[in-house]
Design an enzyme around this catalytic site. Structure first.
Site, PDB file in Angstrom:
ATOM      1  N   MET A   1       0.840  -1.199   0.000  1.00 16.07           N
ATOM      2  CA  MET A   1       0.000   0.000   0.000  1.00 16.07           C
ATOM      3  C   MET A   1       0.875   1.250   0.000  1.00 16.07           C
ATOM      4  SD  MET A   1      -3.303   0.763   2.423  1.00 16.07           S
ATOM      5  CE  MET A   1      -2.465   1.541   3.776  1.00 16.07           C
ATOM      6  N   CYS A   2       0.489   2.238  -0.764  1.00 12.31           N
ATOM      7  CA  CYS A   2       1.243   3.490  -0.840  1.00 12.31           C
ATOM      8  C   CYS A   2       0.973   4.331   0.404  1.00 12.31           C
ATOM      9  CB  CYS A   2       0.837   4.283  -2.070  1.00 12.31           C
ATOM     10  SG  CYS A   2       0.882   3.327  -3.580  1.00 12.31           S
TER      11      CYS A   2
END
Lengths: 254, 254
Positions: A1-2
């Site tokens: 996940m960013c």
């Protein structure tokens, strides 16, 4: 996940402190090593930095940690690639011009089977679901208003448009045109409002603390929006899933 | 008068040497102190730096002098304000997206009474004649082709469009989409092609020389376009007034 970081202030403020902890998540305290980017509004103008080197090693990130650029609206992103190669054109934030203003967008999440019809003036340069979502948002915003709408009007438009994308997957995003910061949460987003009396804050990702009282005036207000809280001793408010908030002059609008 | 610098290469090349001399013109060896900017293509992606501090004092310019970003297409600009305040949004180069590619534009000169009808998707953010010219060019290019045309086709289109702007004043410009570099001369523009056998070059604006033979292969080709020659011992070719040239793979196309 960013990882997403947004800042909205009522007076130009440097993001050095928050960015220092945030940049550690690109390769050191977290595994987001597929590039990063940051955009600073200065009035209508924009400074936009992207790099496909990890932010904890990037010379450009080092410049930003050392050179305090003052801005009222900042959006930063550290990338963990899901769709699209590790390449400069796939680094967030993305920038487009609409109605004579720059618009900046960064996304955290993954959209499945999202291939909207892009029949107008906005087309992705890279290969991410995120840039496609941004181009579609810009296209639909352009249809909804003849010129730059006021902040509350645009918020209503975004509340109509966002669910049409969000049903394709996870769609946490930050958007700014230099006047306000819009933030939408699918799964994880937090914000804090820093205001008088300013206190001492301790970063979670780096052994660094700051006494905001030293560099602020009683009128200053700063809102920070982030994927997960940056500090260990401030009151971070979690967004509800599906919630879209707008921040202007350093505060969350009702 | 502003200063333009463009570079087009057949292999990613760093612009450190040419930029070192060029940046001195922003406040030290010349009086262009109203901001500067540079854009580097990396594939379809773009790094874009603008600053309204003089380039000879800017920490961002210092980063670029020390950090060799390799690119096949670079456009840089140092500003001497004629129209529009000294502000970030008025710094060249300007960037827009069209047909899923970024386009970068910088202008040297002054256009009088140039207020074209901008009825489509491109509107200036700042207040310069230059950004107006760029937006009009983008608008008319978008009408002339359904998608990215090949380099020679677009050159023909630009040869039709450019005189309609140039009759309003001085219109030296550089334009790139990462595939080629277009350069138009109204009053002053020079180019040099560096190729095998590479030689030693001595900068005019700084006590710095470089032996290109050391860092090149016999196949490398680099074209540099600039407002006035950067080196004292290379063969610079002057553009004729009204001439539009295109450079691809490090050479001037016929």
């Amino acid at each position: 996940m960013c990882q997403l970081l947004g800042m909205n202030c009522n007076t130009p403020t440097d993001v050095t402190f928050s960015f220092s902890g945030f940049a550690q998540r690109g390769g050191r305290t977290d595994h987001h090593t597929d590039g990063w980017g940051i955009a600073f509004f200065e009035g209508a103008g924009l400074r936009h930095f992207v790099d496909h080197q990890p932010s904890s090693e990037s010379p450009v990130a080092d410049l930003i940690r050392r050179y305090p650029i003052k801005s009222r609206n900042v959006i930063a992103h550290i990338r963990k690639a899901t769709q699209g190669a590790i390449a400069l054109e796939n680094c967030h934030p993305f920038v487009r011009e609409l109605w004579g203003r720059y618009w900046v967008f960064a996304h955290n999440g993954n959209l499945e089977n999202f291939h909207p019809r892009l029949h107008a003036a906005f087309h992705p340069v890279g290969a991410t679901d995120s840039e496609r979502a941004f181009c579609w948002l810009m296209q639909e915003m352009a249809k909804s208003h003849a010129g730059v709408p006021d902040v509350r009007e645009l918020t209503l438009t975004l509340r109509e448009l966002t669910p049409m994308i969000a049903r394709h997957g996870t769609f946490n995003f930050l958007l700014s045109n230099g006047q306000a910061l819009w933030a939408h949460c699918s799964s994880s987003l937090f914000f804090v409002e820093r205001k008088h009396p300013f206190a001492h804050a301790q970063l979670k990702d780096e052994d660094l603390s700051v006494n905001f009282a030293r560099n602020t005036t009683p009128d200053d207000r700063v809102a920070v929006v982030v994927t997960s809280p940056l500090t260990v001793n401030e009151d971070w408010t979690a967004f509800a899933p599906g919630e879209l908030r707008v921040f202007a002059d350093g505060r969350a609008l009702a």
